[in-house]
Design an enzyme around this catalytic site. Structure first.
Site, PDB file in Angstrom:
ATOM      1  N   ARG A  36     -16.346 -14.606 -10.508  1.00 61.47           N
ATOM      2  CA  ARG A  36     -16.057 -13.120  -9.692  1.00 61.47           C
ATOM      3  C   ARG A  36     -17.170 -11.923  -9.784  1.00 61.47           C
ATOM      4  O   ARG A  36     -16.906 -11.310  -8.888  1.00 61.47           O
ATOM      5  CB  ARG A  36     -15.288 -12.375 -11.462  1.00 61.47           C
ATOM      6  CG  ARG A  36     -13.668 -13.006 -11.230  1.00 61.47           C
ATOM      7  CD  ARG A  36     -13.280 -12.416 -12.845  1.00 61.47           C
ATOM      8  NE  ARG A  36     -12.325 -13.099 -13.653  1.00 61.47           N
ATOM      9  CZ  ARG A  36     -11.300 -12.877 -12.390  1.00 61.47           C
ATOM     10  NH1 ARG A  36     -10.706 -12.119 -11.752  1.00 61.47           N
ATOM     11  NH2 ARG A  36     -10.041 -13.956 -13.061  1.00 61.47           N
ATOM     12  N   ASP A  50      -4.984  -2.962 -18.203  1.00 60.57           N
ATOM     13  CA  ASP A  50      -4.371  -2.334 -18.807  1.00 60.57           C
ATOM     14  C   ASP A  50      -4.170  -1.373 -19.842  1.00 60.57           C
ATOM     15  O   ASP A  50      -2.895  -0.841 -20.099  1.00 60.57           O
ATOM     16  CB  ASP A  50      -2.904  -2.934 -18.682  1.00 60.57           C
ATOM     17  CG  ASP A  50      -2.880  -3.540 -16.633  1.00 60.57           C
ATOM     18  OD1 ASP A  50      -3.485  -2.685 -15.839  1.00 60.57           O
ATOM     19  OD2 ASP A  50      -2.118  -4.642 -16.758  1.00 60.57           O
ATOM     20  N   GLN A  68       8.550   6.503  -8.847  1.00 62.67           N
ATOM     21  CA  GLN A  68       8.297   8.336  -9.003  1.00 62.67           C
ATOM     22  C   GLN A  68       6.807   7.684  -9.135  1.00 62.67           C
ATOM     23  O   GLN A  68       5.819   8.848  -9.204  1.00 62.67           O
ATOM     24  CB  GLN A  68       8.400   7.784 -10.864  1.00 62.67           C
ATOM     25  CG  GLN A  68      10.008   7.943 -10.625  1.00 62.67           C
ATOM     26  CD  GLN A  68      10.397   9.150 -10.561  1.00 62.67           C
ATOM     27  OE1 GLN A  68       9.668  10.406 -11.188  1.00 62.67           O
ATOM     28  NE2 GLN A  68      11.404   9.962 -10.058  1.00 62.67           N
ATOM     29  N   GLU A  69       5.833   6.363  -8.969  1.00 62.19           N
ATOM     30  CA  GLU A  69       4.520   6.240  -9.066  1.00 62.19           C
ATOM     31  C   GLU A  69       4.160   6.768  -7.580  1.00 62.19           C
ATOM     32  O   GLU A  69       2.374   7.600  -8.041  1.00 62.19           O
ATOM     33  CB  GLU A  69       4.380   4.809  -8.444  1.00 62.19           C
ATOM     34  CG  GLU A  69       4.755   3.669  -9.179  1.00 62.19           C
ATOM     35  CD  GLU A  69       4.319   2.107  -8.403  1.00 62.19           C
ATOM     36  OE1 GLU A  69       3.596   2.077  -8.938  1.00 62.19           O
ATOM     37  OE2 GLU A  69       4.991   1.306  -9.358  1.00 62.19           O
ATOM     38  N   GLY A 114       0.783  -1.138  -0.380  1.00 58.84           N
ATOM     39  CA  GLY A 114       0.301  -0.242  -0.074  1.00 58.84           C
ATOM     40  C   GLY A 114       0.634   1.222  -0.232  1.00 58.84           C
ATOM     41  O   GLY A 114       0.330   2.694   0.378  1.00 58.84           O
ATOM     42  N   SER A 115       1.677   0.973  -0.648  1.00 56.84           N
ATOM     43  CA  SER A 115       2.890   2.518  -0.831  1.00 56.84           C
ATOM     44  C   SER A 115       1.777   3.711  -1.373  1.00 56.84           C
ATOM     45  O   SER A 115       2.175   5.160  -1.349  1.00 56.84           O
ATOM     46  CB  SER A 115       4.037   2.043  -1.094  1.00 56.84           C
ATOM     47  OG  SER A 115       4.281   1.607  -2.280  1.00 56.84           O
ATOM     48  N   GLU A 132      -9.886  -3.181 -21.235  1.00 57.52           N
ATOM     49  CA  GLU A 132      -9.115  -4.038 -21.496  1.00 57.52           C
ATOM     50  C   GLU A 132      -8.028  -3.735 -20.413  1.00 57.52           C
ATOM     51  O   GLU A 132      -7.403  -2.506 -20.207  1.00 57.52           O
ATOM     52  CB  GLU A 132      -9.291  -3.353 -22.726  1.00 57.52           C
ATOM     53  CG  GLU A 132      -7.802  -3.809 -23.289  1.00 57.52           C
ATOM     54  CD  GLU A 132      -6.982  -3.454 -24.603  1.00 57.52           C
ATOM     55  OE1 GLU A 132      -5.816  -3.873 -24.771  1.00 57.52           O
ATOM     56  OE2 GLU A 132      -7.617  -2.479 -24.903  1.00 57.52           O
ATOM     57  N   HIS A 145       0.008   1.470 -13.547  1.00 58.43           N
ATOM     58  CA  HIS A 145       0.716   0.492 -13.623  1.00 58.43           C
ATOM     59  C   HIS A 145       2.013   0.214 -14.147  1.00 58.43           C
ATOM     60  O   HIS A 145       2.712   1.546 -14.720  1.00 58.43           O
ATOM     61  CB  HIS A 145      -0.252  -0.227 -15.039  1.00 58.43           C
ATOM     62  CG  HIS A 145       1.080  -1.833 -15.748  1.00 58.43           C
ATOM     63  ND1 HIS A 145       0.077  -2.591 -14.995  1.00 58.43           N
ATOM     64  CD2 HIS A 145       1.423  -1.688 -17.336  1.00 58.43           C
ATOM     65  CE1 HIS A 145       0.670  -3.461 -15.206  1.00 58.43           C
ATOM     66  NE2 HIS A 145       1.829  -2.713 -16.692  1.00 58.43           N
TER      67      HIS A 145
HETATM   68  C1  GAR Z   1       3.075  -0.740  -7.207  1.00 61.00           C
HETATM   69  O1  GAR Z   1       4.490  -0.301  -8.560  1.00 61.00           O
HETATM   70  C2  GAR Z   1       2.201  -0.879  -8.533  1.00 61.00           C
HETATM   71  O2  GAR Z   1       2.025  -0.206  -9.662  1.00 61.00           O
HETATM   72  C3  GAR Z   1       1.926  -2.135  -8.792  1.00 61.00           C
HETATM   73  O3  GAR Z   1       1.851  -2.871  -7.692  1.00 61.00           O
HETATM   74  C4  GAR Z   1       2.235  -2.447  -6.750  1.00 61.00           C
HETATM   75  C5  GAR Z   1       1.966  -2.378  -6.060  1.00 61.00           C
HETATM   76  O4  GAR Z   1       2.988  -1.242  -4.023  1.00 61.00           O
HETATM   77  N1  GAR Z   1       0.758  -2.415  -9.608  1.00 61.00           N
HETATM   78  C6  GAR Z   1       0.457  -3.629 -10.489  1.00 61.00           C
HETATM   79  O5  GAR Z   1       1.265  -4.392 -10.567  1.00 61.00           O
HETATM   80  C7  GAR Z   1      -1.171  -3.887 -10.839  1.00 61.00           C
HETATM   81  N2  GAR Z   1      -1.494  -3.902 -12.270  1.00 61.00           N
HETATM   82  P1  GAR Z   1       1.941  -0.711  -3.438  1.00 61.00           P
HETATM   83  O6  GAR Z   1       1.043  -1.493  -2.764  1.00 61.00           O
HETATM   84  O7  GAR Z   1       3.336  -0.439  -2.888  1.00 61.00           O
HETATM   85  O8  GAR Z   1       1.452   0.632  -3.189  1.00 61.00           O
END
Ligand code: GAR
Length: 190
Positions: free
Chosen positions: A67, A147, A175-176, A13-14, A145, A111
């Protein structure tokens, strides 16, 4: 009025923490109303609770093979929280078109690749194996679709000669944490 955001997580969850911290700014235009995980062990749940954010778990495992029932449980969990926007932040379950279309224009994802490259998993290793010199992350609107929805913004990082998937992931994650809050702020104030 501030938009009420639900952040969906599966792990540490960062990105959720980065979004929630950014939303503390009074002019952000959105508040973190709920953190929802598909797994009670998600490390982000404790971080959300420490920040005073409501948390819910909808475990996908009892719904194996169904689902739609899993998503019905998510929807009824969301309902009392009056959610306006969903941010997927490391949520590792694929949602059905039915669920996604109900939230069309109101759901974002981050992503860890420069989309349209490397949809799906193992994005960093795939970028390295392809000999790419740049990696990065993308925030996009979620469509049916995987991603594949419209990209709202990207951040790039260089891939060096001795890069590993782990070192690249760590650089991209930094960067995220900058990109996702910025995009969410523009999105809610558009
Ligand atoms: C992040 O790098 C995110 O971009 C990726 O999972 C990680 C979660 O990290 N997401 C995917 O791969 C989605 N397909 P976090 O739990 O520390 O935020």
């Amino acid at each position: 009025m501030s938009k009420r955001v639900a952040i969906f997580i599966s792990g540490g969850g960062s990105n959720m923490v980065a979004l929630a911290k950014a939303m503390q700014a009074p002019d952000f235009g959105a508040v973190p109303a709920l953190v929802l995980a598909n797994n009670a062990d998600a490390g982000g749940l404790g971080k959300a609770a420490d920040m005073g954010i409501a948390t819910e778990v909808v475990d996908h495992r009892p719904f194996k093979g169904d689902r739609k029932a899993f998503e019905a449980a998510i929807l009824s969990t969301l309902a009392p929280h009056k959610i306006d926007i969903i941010c997927l932040a490391g949520f590792m379950r694929v949602l059905t078109p039915l669920f996604i279309n109900n939230w069309r224009g109101k759901m974002l994802n981050i992503h860890p690749s420069l989309l349209p490259k490397y949809k799906g998993l193992h994005t960093h290793q795939r970028a390295i194996d392809a000999g790419d010199t740049m990696g990065g992350c993308s925030v996009h609107e979620v469509t049916a679709e995987l991603d594949g929805g419209p990209v709202l913004a990207q951040a790039e990082v260089p891939i060096f000669r001795l890069e590993t998937a782990e070192t690249l992931a760590a650089k991209v994650l930094i960067q995220e944490h900058i990109l996702y809050p910025n995009v969410l702020k523009s999105f809610v104030n558009r």
